[in-house]
Design a protein around this motif. Structure first.
Motif, PDB file in Angstrom:
ATOM      1  N   PHE A  28       0.843  -1.195   0.000  1.00 51.33           N
ATOM      2  CA  PHE A  28       0.000   0.000   0.000  1.00 51.33           C
ATOM      3  C   PHE A  28       0.882   1.251   0.000  1.00 51.33           C
ATOM      4  CE2 PHE A  28      -2.487   3.203   2.401  1.00 51.33           C
ATOM      5  CZ  PHE A  28      -3.540   3.340   1.515  1.00 51.33           C
ATOM      6  N   VAL A  29       1.952   1.239   0.783  1.00 53.88           N
ATOM      7  CA  VAL A  29       2.904   2.351   0.775  1.00 53.88           C
ATOM      8  C   VAL A  29       3.499   2.521  -0.618  1.00 53.88           C
ATOM      9  CG1 VAL A  29       5.027   3.262   1.794  1.00 53.88           C
ATOM     10  CG2 VAL A  29       3.428   1.977   3.205  1.00 53.88           C
ATOM     11  N   ASP A  30       3.764   1.406  -1.289  1.00 53.36           N
ATOM     12  CA  ASP A  30       4.330   1.462  -2.633  1.00 53.36           C
ATOM     13  C   ASP A  30       3.386   2.173  -3.605  1.00 53.36           C
ATOM     14  OD1 ASP A  30       6.324   0.012  -1.491  1.00 53.36           O
ATOM     15  OD2 ASP A  30       5.856  -1.874  -2.483  1.00 53.36           O
ATOM     16  N   LEU A  31       2.093   1.914  -3.480  1.00 51.39           N
ATOM     17  CA  LEU A  31       1.125   2.573  -4.351  1.00 51.39           C
ATOM     18  C   LEU A  31       1.163   4.092  -4.160  1.00 51.39           C
ATOM     19  CD1 LEU A  31      -1.964   0.197  -4.045  1.00 51.39           C
ATOM     20  CD2 LEU A  31      -0.387   0.399  -5.975  1.00 51.39           C
ATOM     21  N   VAL A  32       1.289   4.519  -2.914  1.00 50.08           N
ATOM     22  CA  VAL A  32       1.369   5.958  -2.647  1.00 50.08           C
ATOM     23  C   VAL A  32       2.643   6.538  -3.242  1.00 50.08           C
ATOM     24  CG1 VAL A  32       1.380   7.732  -0.858  1.00 50.08           C
ATOM     25  CG2 VAL A  32       0.015   5.665  -0.544  1.00 50.08           C
ATOM     26  N   LEU A  33       3.734   5.789  -3.191  1.00 52.06           N
ATOM     27  CA  LEU A  33       4.985   6.283  -3.760  1.00 52.06           C
ATOM     28  C   LEU A  33       4.876   6.446  -5.273  1.00 52.06           C
ATOM     29  CD1 LEU A  33       7.887   7.164  -3.236  1.00 52.06           C
ATOM     30  CD2 LEU A  33       8.600   4.794  -3.570  1.00 52.06           C
TER      31      LEU A  33
END
Length: 404
Positions: A28-33
């Motif tokens: 999920f953090v990767d999607l925000v990045l």
């Protein structure tokens, strides 16, 4: 670097035999990045397309000033999920807060140097200062405790520079933020030195005994490549479909595929295995982290170049455009050379030749259409990929031989 026999640290610290791969919360953090890097590219392309030559060159500096804090926040979050068990509620809340902080920072990117400075600085400082303070009480008897204490002290010291940038505008803000992020990363490289305190045997780049952090770096590369595809697709959607724009789309997509191929052959493919077998995981982790940061910045620069070529494929390229179109691959190949040193302890001559060809082609390409520069960059990447394939033909897969 042993743990005490009991206490809350045993509940939070990761058990490597149970958890190795990134969990869904980290993804999920990767999607925000991806969203964050797309915002950087949009911000940079806006200035690259301006009629002011000074602003065009300045936009390339903006790319670094805006990209590095986002990547650094992602890396420190990955470091936490590498050492701590992400199945624990406290760690999950920390990861969710990190993702939200990235989201708020990303929303400020279009106005980063003319307004909304606090929206960029406050989440960054809160996450870097508060997260260690939350984790320190859980780390009695662990070397990470000393590392987080030192990082908190440096966060307070470096935070003054970030705040000074937030209360100014324009070039002054960019210069102060560039200084601040440089201080943050250099201090981390030195394990946040504090007079009177001995340096801990771990660092912000330190690899543990599992595969988690090397795999997270691999995913960081995929995030950057995914952002590149996103930027190309969105830009092409808003352009008239002509032979030139269609060719630019094909070249951009082919270049992205070649970046993926060059990265994973073969150093990227066996990175985790190489780090696990390294003699000095601290140095190997630091070298691995730096190599990936350089490659990601190169990919972001290439994405900006792709957008410029898609919007003006037949126009004569400005020097700053060529810096993005050709400089992006140069940075990527340089980072990949550093990774080769980590995994196989050797210098990749094929990639050095590629850098030399890209640099030598800059002058003649200044008199050709922008699309030609993109084609040349893709041709160089294709040549390296073919040379890699030729070198591997008929040979068994090479085992890693770490340089550290």
């Amino acid at each position: 670097m042993g743990l005490r026999a009991g206490g809350p640290d045993r509940d939070l610290l990761r058990r490597h035999q149970d958890v190795r791969q990134a969990n869904f919360l980290e993804l999920f953090v990767d999607l925000v990045l991806v969203f964050a890097l797309a915002g950087v590219v949009n911000r940079v392309v806006h200035d690259l397309s301006s009629g002011d030559p000074v602003l065009r060159w300045r936009s390339l500096a903006y790319l670094l000033v805006l990209t590095m804090p986002l990547i650094w926040l992602w890396i420190t979050t990955a470091h936490i999920t590498s050492w701590f068990d992400p199945r624990r509620p406290m760690i999950q809340w920390i990861v969710l807060a990190s993702a939200f902080g990235l989201l708020v920072m990303s929303s400020s990117l279009p106005y980063a140097f003319v307004g909304r400075g606090w929206a960029f600085v406050v989440p960054y400082l809160l996450l870097h200062c508060v997260r260690p303070l939350v984790l320190i009480p859980t780390l009695r008897g662990h070397a990470l405790r000393h590392l987080y204490v030192r990082s908190s002290l440096w966060c307070v010291a470096g935070g003054s520079i970030w705040v000074a940038g937030a209360v100014t505008n324009g070039n002054a803000r960019a210069a102060l933020w560039a200084t601040a992020v440089t201080v943050d990363i250099v201090a981390a490289q030195l394990r946040w030195p504090v007079p009177g305190m001995s340096r801990p045997p771990v660092s912000a780049w330190a690899m543990d005994s599992g595969h988690h952090l090397p795999e997270r770096y691999q995913q960081l590369l995929m995030i950057a490549l995914g952002e590149s595809v996103l930027a190309v697709g969105l830009t092409f959607t808003n352009q008239p479909v002509t032979a030139a724009t269609s060719a630019a789309l094909v070249v951009a997509y082919l270049s992205t595929v070649l970046l993926w191929r060059i990265y994973f052959y073969r150093s990227g493919q066996v990175l985790a295995e190489a780090v696990v077998t390294a003699t000095d995981r601290l140095v190997a982790g630091q070298a691995t982290g730096v190599a990936h940061v350089v490659m990601v910045v190169g990919i972001v620069g290439m994405a900006a170049g792709f957008e410029i070529v898609l919007t003006q494929p037949t126009g004569r390229p400005e020097p700053a455009w060529l810096a993005a179109i050709l400089g992006g691959p140069v940075l990527f190949l340089y980072g990949r050379i550093r990774l080769e040193r980590v995994v196989f302890d050797r210098l990749s001559r094929r990639r050095l030749v590629g850098i030399a060809v890209l640099a030598a082609s800059a002058v003649p390409l200044a008199y050709a259409p922008a699309l030609a520069a993109s084609v040349v960059a893709a041709a160089v990447l294709l040549g390296i990929a073919l040379a890699d394939a030729h070198h591997a033909a008929g040979r068994p897969p090479e085992a890693p031989s770490p340089g550290f």
